[in-house]
Design a protein around this motif. Structure first.
Motif, mmCIF file in Angstrom:
data_model
loop_
_atom_site.group_PDB
_atom_site.id
_atom_site.type_symbol
_atom_site.label_atom_id
_atom_site.label_comp_id
_atom_site.label_asym_id
_atom_site.label_seq_id
_atom_site.Cartn_x
_atom_site.Cartn_y
_atom_site.Cartn_z
ATOM 1 N N ILE A 24 0.836 -1.197 0.000
ATOM 2 C CA ILE A 24 0.000 0.000 0.000
ATOM 3 C C ILE A 24 0.872 1.249 0.000
ATOM 4 O O ILE A 24 0.620 2.206 -0.736
ATOM 5 C CB ILE A 24 -0.941 -0.032 1.231
ATOM 6 N N VAL A 25 1.929 1.207 0.819
ATOM 7 C CA VAL A 25 2.812 2.370 0.916
ATOM 8 C C VAL A 25 3.472 2.658 -0.427
ATOM 9 O O VAL A 25 3.499 3.805 -0.884
ATOM 10 C CB VAL A 25 3.876 2.138 2.012
ATOM 11 N N VAL A 26 3.955 1.581 -1.068
ATOM 12 C CA VAL A 26 4.618 1.766 -2.370
ATOM 13 C C VAL A 26 3.648 2.374 -3.380
ATOM 14 O O VAL A 26 3.978 3.325 -4.104
ATOM 15 C CB VAL A 26 5.161 0.407 -2.886
ATOM 16 N N THR A 27 2.424 1.828 -3.419
ATOM 17 C CA THR A 27 1.424 2.333 -4.359
ATOM 18 C C THR A 27 1.098 3.798 -4.065
ATOM 19 O O THR A 27 1.025 4.624 -4.967
ATOM 20 C CB THR A 27 0.134 1.497 -4.259
ATOM 21 N N LEU A 28 0.937 4.107 -2.777
ATOM 22 C CA LEU A 28 0.605 5.484 -2.395
ATOM 23 C C LEU A 28 1.717 6.432 -2.786
ATOM 24 O O LEU A 28 1.469 7.516 -3.311
ATOM 25 C CB LEU A 28 0.372 5.562 -0.888
ATOM 26 N N LYS A 29 2.959 6.007 -2.553
ATOM 27 C CA LYS A 29 4.097 6.863 -2.891
ATOM 28 C C LYS A 29 4.089 7.192 -4.377
ATOM 29 O O LYS A 29 4.298 8.332 -4.782
ATOM 30 C CB LYS A 29 5.409 6.162 -2.515
ATOM 31 N N LYS A 30 3.854 6.132 -5.185
ATOM 32 C CA LYS A 30 3.808 6.340 -6.633
ATOM 33 C C LYS A 30 2.677 7.286 -6.987
ATOM 34 O O LYS A 30 2.810 8.155 -7.843
ATOM 35 C CB LYS A 30 3.575 4.998 -7.347
ATOM 36 N N LEU A 31 1.539 7.083 -6.305
ATOM 37 C CA LEU A 31 0.349 7.888 -6.595
ATOM 38 C C LEU A 31 0.611 9.344 -6.262
ATOM 39 O O LEU A 31 0.224 10.252 -7.005
ATOM 40 C CB LEU A 31 -0.823 7.352 -5.773
ATOM 41 N N LEU A 32 1.311 9.585 -5.140
ATOM 42 C CA LEU A 32 1.508 10.958 -4.690
ATOM 43 C C LEU A 32 2.490 11.708 -5.578
ATOM 44 O O LEU A 32 2.582 12.928 -5.521
ATOM 45 C CB LEU A 32 1.984 10.963 -3.236
ATOM 46 N N LYS A 33 3.244 10.961 -6.398
ATOM 47 C CA LYS A 33 4.158 11.634 -7.332
ATOM 48 C C LYS A 33 3.387 12.192 -8.521
ATOM 49 O O LYS A 33 3.891 13.045 -9.248
ATOM 50 C CB LYS A 33 5.193 10.628 -7.851
ATOM 51 N N ASN A 34 2.180 11.681 -8.731
ATOM 52 C CA ASN A 34 1.363 12.099 -9.860
ATOM 53 C C ASN A 34 0.529 13.308 -9.444
ATOM 54 O O ASN A 34 -0.409 13.195 -8.665
ATOM 55 C CB ASN A 34 0.462 10.914 -10.255
ATOM 56 N N ARG A 35 0.879 14.507 -9.960
ATOM 57 C CA ARG A 35 0.253 15.736 -9.460
ATOM 58 C C ARG A 35 -1.243 15.782 -9.713
ATOM 59 O O ARG A 35 -2.014 16.208 -8.867
ATOM 60 C CB ARG A 35 0.909 16.945 -10.125
#
Lengths: 300, 336
Positions: A24-35
């Motif tokens: 979940i953390v990895v997915t969220l991190k990737k998601l948060l990079k997408n403005r």
């Protein structure tokens, strides 16, 4: 001794959840990079806040009429978004409308997903049922979506509950196809054969081992579908098939504002912007999730 | 006499395809005793894996066992109901797959997957299963088992994953382990470790092991008995010494010649000419005849019967007839 053992197992369990969280953390991190996705998340967050705290952030009831104050423009004193032709505060109506669109969206997506996932899992896994279920799905596909929803509402009668039912039935075929496709590819994997060789039964394999592997497309579909569901609710309400006056539904608000287009354009524009922002938000979030959940996509 | 564990008799497995029903396994018979390792060898596509999947009754949807019997611990498996079979699978008989990369579910931790068979068959609670899982990982030689329990398969190396697979397969202490090319995807040093591990665990648990492989080196290392398959048929079966010192079938000889020899600099690798026939090819006579340098007219027309070389050694090849005839002639003449 038992105490230290308990501590040991506790730390073990802690580690397990840590492992689960990692994905979940990895997915969220990737998601948060997408403005754009972050922007979508922000809008959705605001909508949720509006929906939850609706009575506390508004001063007026969304349905009580006050004909003295009718058709006040945006920026008026005490009514920063103005009022409609019956003098109802637009801000109150938008806030309570957020509640309706969120609930209708969530319920219809959850219902649609339940039906779609069940059909998709069964038809993907059991070859004998595949043909029958997919022909049924084809039948649902044969109707244009909004027409199918109108047909269902025509049969059940106009109400928000029936709109939810109509939209969830409309979501079923697409969801079933998506899930079936994933099941078909996952069930050929060696780890599923390995599970069979360990003596796991069909239902265990299907629900515990195949379904989690199909989650990524389902999550993306659910998010995108929220946008469609909210838009369709508004569309159906606009046509007079969904929420009935005086319910503060965004689509119904636009319909009511049509006649005042020239005198009080904010009556159509404000709910229009609300719908647009929320639909946009769910769509970009869906896009972001798709990219974040796709292991082949490297966002750097 | 060792205790009989598995008895496969005249097994025929067919696949429904667009070209009709095709046989992938044609009348294979063999047996496995307790504590014994039987290797099934042959080139890719000769029916080794299908034979092992037939035993577990895990054939793909279009495959079926159309003839023959598979008796395991005295029970007939081919006529068993699915739910009864499920109680045996993973419990009394287990399987290790070729690709440790794909045989573990990527969305679950190692711990989750090792707990599954324990929960299914032994009805252990989460906590008990967890403790047992750590024990199993320790047993297959995985360092820091507590840590591994919460890791995902992509965090482990290939050898480590295969150890995890073995731990999962052995979770319920099965009496029969089927290993389908367990070392093919691993590099050589890890191969030896995994083979040793399987061998040690076999001794420890008194299992019967069926090892499917195409690597004669592996066979020499672990096998007690060897069964050579070609195009769906068993063509030779012998104890391991006899097979390596005295191979009878030209195909077996070819397989042995196609193993590189590191000690001999001038060793030339000899490949067997031609390829395995397609499943839909109709072949009269011996199925190997068009690739066999000794093929005679008889080989082309009649299917060879089984000849006995000695107690442990049988072969299906017409050349035996000639040899045995010669031998009996020779003994007859020397008696004169």
């Amino acid at each position: 001794m038992p105490a230290s053992e308990a501590v040991a197992t506790q730390s073990k369990l802690g580690k397990q959840t840590e492992g689960k969280q990692k994905v979940i953390v990895v997915t969220l991190k990737k998601l948060l990079k997408n403005r754009l996705a972050v922007f979508g998340l922000f809008i959705i967050f605001i909508q949720i806040l509006m929906a939850v705290f609706a009575p506390w952030i508004t001063h007026y009831s969304p349905v009580t009429q006050s004909l003295v104050n009718s058709e006040l423009p945006v920026g008026s004193e005490n009514h920063w978004l103005g009022t409609d032709n019956y003098g109802r505060d637009m801000w109150s109506r938008i806030v309570f409308g957020a509640r309706i669109s969120l609930v209708v969206g969530l319920v219809s997506v959850i219902l649609g997903l339940t039906g779609g996932i069940a059909l998709g899992l069964i038809s993907g896994y059991f070859r004998k049922l595949d043909g029958w279920i997919m022909r049924f799905v084809d039948l649902l596909f044969a109707f244009p979506g909004i027409l199918l929803a109108m047909l269902i509402i025509a049969m059940l009668g106009t109400s928000l509950v029936n709109v939810m039912i109509a939209i969830s039935i409309w979501s079923i075929p697409t969801c079933a196809r998506i899930v079936r496709g994933s099941v078909l590819s996952v069930k050929k994997q060696e780890y599923i054969v390995a599970m069979k060789s360990l003596g796991a039964g069909n239902s265990r394999i299907l629900i515990k081992h195949i379904l989690p592997n199909c989650m990524a497309p389902i999550i993306v579909f659910a998010t995108m579908r929220m946008a469609t569901a909210i838009l369709s609710t508004s569309a159906l309400s606009f046509l007079g098939l969904g929420a009935q006056p005086p319910t503060p539904e965004w689509g119904a608000m636009i319909a009511a504002g049509q006649d005042y287009m020239w005198t009080s354009p904010h009556m159509t524009i404000v709910p229009g912007i609300a719908i647009m922002l929320v639909v946009f938000a769910f769509n970009v979030l869906g896009d972001g999730l798709r990219d974040a959940l796709d292991p082949n996509m490297d966002l750097g | 006499m060792a205790e009989l564990l598995l008895d496969v008799n005249n097994l025929v497995t067919k696949f429904k395809t667009a070209d009709g029903k095709l046989s992938a396994v044609r009348g294979v018979s063999f047996s496995v005793n307790k504590g014994e390792t039987v290797c099934i060898v042959g080139e890719s596509g000769c029916g080794k894996s299908i034979t092992s999947l037939s035993i577990m009754n895990l054939l793909p949807n279009n495959g079926e066992i159309s003839e023959g019997s598979v008796r395991f611990l005295g029970q007939e498996l081919t006529k068993m109901r699915q739910d009864e079979l499920r109680k045996l699978r993973g419990n009394k008989m287990a399987m290790i797959f070729q690709e440790p990369m794909t045989a573990l579910n990527p969305v679950f931790t190692v711990g989750f997957q090792i707990r599954e068979p324990l929960k299914i068959h032994k009805r252990l609670s989460q906590r008990e299963a967890h403790r047992k899982g750590i024990e199993l990982l320790k047993q297959v030689g995985i360092p820091y088992p507590e840590k591994r329990m919460s890791q995902y398969s992509h965090e482990l190396s290939g050898g480590m994953r295969q150890r995890v697979m073995i731990a999962i397969a052995l979770a319920c202490r099965p009496s029969l382990l089927i290993a389908d090319e367990p070392t093919t995807a691993l590099d050589v040093t890890i191969q030896a470790q995994i083979l040793d591990l399987i061998d040690d665990l076999k001794e420890e648990l008194g299992m019967g092991v069926i090892m499917v492989t195409h690597d004669m080196g592996v066979v020499a290392e672990v096998a007690d008995r060897v069964m050579v398959m070609y195009a769906g048929e068993k063509i030779e079966e012998a104890d391991v010494e006899s097979l390596f010192s005295n191979p009878q079938h030209p195909y077996t000889k070819g397989l042995l010649k196609s193993v590189p020899n590191v000690d001999d600099r001038n060793h030339q690798l000899e490949a067997i000419p031609g390829t395995l026939p397609n499943l839909n090819e109709v072949i009269t006579g011996c199925r190997f005849h068009n690739r066999c340098e000794f093929a005679t007219e008889k080989c082309r027309t009649q299917s060879p019967k089984t000849f006995t070389v000695n107690d442990e050694h049988t072969v299906r090849c017409w050349l035996q007839e000639v040899e045995q005839h010669d031998e009996s002639a020779a003994t007859a003449s020397s008696n004169q």
